[in-house]
Design a protein around this motif. Structure first.
Motif, PDB file in Angstrom:
ATOM      1  N   PHE A 291      -6.101   1.316  -5.618  1.00  0.00           N
ATOM      2  CA  PHE A 291      -4.874   2.090  -5.383  1.00  0.00           C
ATOM      3  C   PHE A 291      -4.251   1.782  -4.021  1.00  0.00           C
ATOM      4  N   ASP A 292      -5.100   1.538  -3.027  1.00  0.00           N
ATOM      5  CA  ASP A 292      -4.538   1.337  -1.682  1.00  0.00           C
ATOM      6  C   ASP A 292      -3.886  -0.048  -1.530  1.00  0.00           C
ATOM      7  N   HIS A 293      -3.870  -0.815  -2.611  1.00  0.00           N
ATOM      8  CA  HIS A 293      -3.197  -2.119  -2.592  1.00  0.00           C
ATOM      9  C   HIS A 293      -2.003  -2.182  -3.548  1.00  0.00           C
ATOM     10  N   VAL A 294      -1.952  -1.209  -4.473  1.00  0.00           N
ATOM     11  CA  VAL A 294      -0.888  -1.261  -5.496  1.00  0.00           C
ATOM     12  C   VAL A 294       0.019  -0.024  -5.491  1.00  0.00           C
ATOM     13  N   ASP A 295      -0.287   0.937  -4.612  1.00  0.00           N
ATOM     14  CA  ASP A 295       0.427   2.220  -4.681  1.00  0.00           C
ATOM     15  C   ASP A 295       1.945   2.094  -4.565  1.00  0.00           C
ATOM     16  N   GLY A 296       2.419   1.113  -3.813  1.00  0.00           N
ATOM     17  CA  GLY A 296       3.865   0.968  -3.645  1.00  0.00           C
ATOM     18  C   GLY A 296       4.530   0.139  -4.743  1.00  0.00           C
ATOM     19  N   ASN A 297       3.731  -0.412  -5.638  1.00  0.00           N
ATOM     20  CA  ASN A 297       4.254  -1.346  -6.652  1.00  0.00           C
ATOM     21  C   ASN A 297       5.493  -0.842  -7.394  1.00  0.00           C
ATOM     22  N   LEU A 298       5.362   0.332  -8.020  1.00  0.00           N
ATOM     23  CA  LEU A 298       6.406   0.757  -8.959  1.00  0.00           C
ATOM     24  C   LEU A 298       7.704   1.133  -8.254  1.00  0.00           C
ATOM     25  N   VAL A 299       7.577   1.757  -7.091  1.00  0.00           N
ATOM     26  CA  VAL A 299       8.786   2.113  -6.326  1.00  0.00           C
ATOM     27  C   VAL A 299       9.529   0.837  -5.912  1.00  0.00           C
ATOM     28  N   LEU A 300       8.794  -0.149  -5.449  1.00  0.00           N
ATOM     29  CA  LEU A 300       9.433  -1.405  -5.006  1.00  0.00           C
ATOM     30  C   LEU A 300       9.983  -2.195  -6.194  1.00  0.00           C
ATOM     31  N   LYS A 301       9.266  -2.141  -7.287  1.00  0.00           N
ATOM     32  CA  LYS A 301       9.728  -2.840  -8.499  1.00  0.00           C
ATOM     33  C   LYS A 301      11.091  -2.278  -8.913  1.00  0.00           C
ATOM     34  N   GLU A 302      11.176  -0.963  -8.909  1.00  0.00           N
ATOM     35  CA  GLU A 302      12.394  -0.276  -9.304  1.00  0.00           C
ATOM     36  C   GLU A 302      13.527  -0.561  -8.296  1.00  0.00           C
ATOM     37  N   LYS A 303      13.213  -0.414  -7.015  1.00  0.00           N
ATOM     38  CA  LYS A 303      14.248  -0.542  -5.979  1.00  0.00           C
ATOM     39  C   LYS A 303      14.804  -1.961  -5.879  1.00  0.00           C
ATOM     40  N   TYR A 304      13.917  -2.943  -5.937  1.00  0.00           N
ATOM     41  CA  TYR A 304      14.346  -4.331  -5.706  1.00  0.00           C
ATOM     42  C   TYR A 304      14.416  -5.171  -6.983  1.00  0.00           C
ATOM     43  N   LYS A 305      14.057  -4.544  -8.108  1.00  0.00           N
ATOM     44  CA  LYS A 305      13.946  -5.305  -9.367  1.00  0.00           C
ATOM     45  C   LYS A 305      12.965  -6.471  -9.177  1.00  0.00           C
ATOM     46  N   ALA A 306      11.894  -6.182  -8.466  1.00  0.00           N
ATOM     47  CA  ALA A 306      10.895  -7.212  -8.166  1.00  0.00           C
ATOM     48  C   ALA A 306       9.890  -7.315  -9.307  1.00  0.00           C
ATOM     49  N   LYS A 307       9.332  -8.505  -9.454  1.00  0.00           N
ATOM     50  CA  LYS A 307       8.323  -8.736 -10.493  1.00  0.00           C
ATOM     51  C   LYS A 307       6.930  -8.590  -9.884  1.00  0.00           C
ATOM     52  N   ILE A 308       6.079  -7.879 -10.605  1.00  0.00           N
ATOM     53  CA  ILE A 308       4.706  -7.683 -10.132  1.00  0.00           C
ATOM     54  C   ILE A 308       3.814  -8.804 -10.656  1.00  0.00           C
ATOM     55  N   VAL A 309       3.155  -9.481  -9.718  1.00  0.00           N
ATOM     56  CA  VAL A 309       2.295 -10.622 -10.050  1.00  0.00           C
ATOM     57  C   VAL A 309       0.849 -10.234  -9.749  1.00  0.00           C
ATOM     58  N   CYS A 310      -0.042 -10.516 -10.683  1.00  0.00           N
ATOM     59  CA  CYS A 310      -1.463 -10.238 -10.429  1.00  0.00           C
ATOM     60  C   CYS A 310      -2.308 -11.139 -11.320  1.00  0.00           C
ATOM     61  N   ASN A 311      -3.603 -11.036 -11.157  1.00  0.00           N
ATOM     62  CA  ASN A 311      -4.509 -11.781 -12.030  1.00  0.00           C
ATOM     63  C   ASN A 311      -4.228 -11.381 -13.487  1.00  0.00           C
ATOM     64  N   LYS A 312      -4.149 -12.373 -14.347  1.00  0.00           N
ATOM     65  CA  LYS A 312      -3.998 -12.138 -15.798  1.00  0.00           C
ATOM     66  C   LYS A 312      -4.978 -11.088 -16.279  1.00  0.00           C
ATOM     67  N   ALA A 313      -6.207 -11.230 -15.786  1.00  0.00           N
ATOM     68  CA  ALA A 313      -7.299 -10.369 -16.238  1.00  0.00           C
ATOM     69  C   ALA A 313      -7.140  -8.932 -15.760  1.00  0.00           C
TER      70      ALA A 313
ATOM     71  N   SER B 160       0.819  -1.203   0.000  1.00  0.00           N
ATOM     72  CA  SER B 160       0.000   0.000   0.000  1.00  0.00           C
ATOM     73  C   SER B 160       0.862   1.265   0.000  1.00  0.00           C
ATOM     74  N   GLU B 161       1.930   1.231   0.790  1.00  0.00           N
ATOM     75  CA  GLU B 161       2.849   2.379   0.876  1.00  0.00           C
ATOM     76  C   GLU B 161       4.279   1.857   0.764  1.00  0.00           C
ATOM     77  N   ALA B 162       5.015   2.345  -0.217  1.00  0.00           N
ATOM     78  CA  ALA B 162       6.382   1.853  -0.429  1.00  0.00           C
ATOM     79  C   ALA B 162       7.271   2.094   0.801  1.00  0.00           C
ATOM     80  N   ASP B 163       7.191   3.307   1.381  1.00  0.00           N
ATOM     81  CA  ASP B 163       8.087   3.667   2.499  1.00  0.00           C
ATOM     82  C   ASP B 163       7.984   2.686   3.662  1.00  0.00           C
ATOM     83  N   LYS B 164       6.755   2.373   4.028  1.00  0.00           N
ATOM     84  CA  LYS B 164       6.523   1.492   5.172  1.00  0.00           C
ATOM     85  C   LYS B 164       7.088   0.092   4.893  1.00  0.00           C
TER      86      LYS B 164
END
Ligand code: ZN
Ligand code: FE
Length: 236
Positions: free
Chosen positions: A61-83, A35-39
């Protein structure tokens, strides 16, 4: 074993929970609904881990807001429903209902519970008996229906009810006290609900999440799981 570390985000207004989860056999790490990248970063530093995956239950938004910052910082892959890949920015891996996602050796079954949103999924680590319920099941209440019908929500909850009683569940928000009054009334203040609320209050005053609670306990105390028919459910 799967280790689970809750991270309270948007404290005192939305009270989201992100979860850092670690498969300790392989040291594979994921964050559920950041929800929040900083936390989340703060907690990752404390645990000295770098998540390889970000797992989303749904697109709000309150479940994905930190996605992009964490993806960038950790080179993490974002997983979600195909749909949902078209509406979750940066999504890398799509999973479908009935498929599995492997976090190292910890395998999660993907359960579609479209109702709060279309495409909302649960991550069910069946060998570890751990279930992440996003905004579908909360302690003593359920998520609002934004993109579905009451019937879809009833069916979604039926899927959760069919899982074993000893599965521990982790919801997307700390909403226990919000649902407590109604659950207490509905259960006529019986021993189960008294016990549930006593434990919940003890946890909350210590600054701990009420989660995890077993599905067995939840089935006894959550009015929305207790409803046996769609008609009963609609009357709540
Ligand atoms: Zn939501
Ligand atoms: Fe939410």
């Amino acid at each position: 074993m799967l280790k689970v570390f809750p991270v309270l985000c948007r404290e005192n207004y939305m009270d989201n929970y992100a979860y850092i989860i670690i498969d300790d056999k392989t040291n594979t790490v994921a964050v559920i609904d950041p929800s929040e990248a900083d936390k989340v970063i703060e907690k990752c530093n404390e645990l000295k881990v770098c998540p390889q995956y970000i797992l989303n239950t749904h697109h709000h938004f309150d479940h994905v807001d930190g996605n992009l910052v964490l993806k960038e910082k950790y080179k993490a892959k974002i997983v979600c429903n195909k749909a949902d890949m078209y509406r979750i920015e940066g999504a890398d891996i799509g999973v479908g209902a009935g498929e599995e996602f492997a976090l190292g050796e910890a395998k999660a079954k993907i359960i579609d519970v479209s109702a709060h949103t279309q495409g909302h999924i649960l991550y069910y680590f069946y060998e570890n008996k751990v279930l992440f319920t996003g905004d579908t099941l909360f302690n003593l209440c359920v998520g609002g229906i934004f993109e579905g019908t009451e019937e879809e929500m009833f069916r979604a909850l039926a899927k959760i009810k069919s899982l074993p009683d000893d599965v521990m569940f982790y919801p997307g928000h700390e909403y226990t006290l919000g649902g407590a009054g109604f659950a207490f009334q509905y259960n006529k203040g019986d021993e189960d609900i008294k016990k549930y609320l006593k434990r919940a209050r003890e946890r909350l005053v210590q600054g701990l999440p009420v989660a995890p609670v077993s599905l067995g306990e939840e089935k006894k105390c959550n009015p929305y799981l207790e409803a046996k028919t769609l008609q009963d459910f609609k009357c709540l």
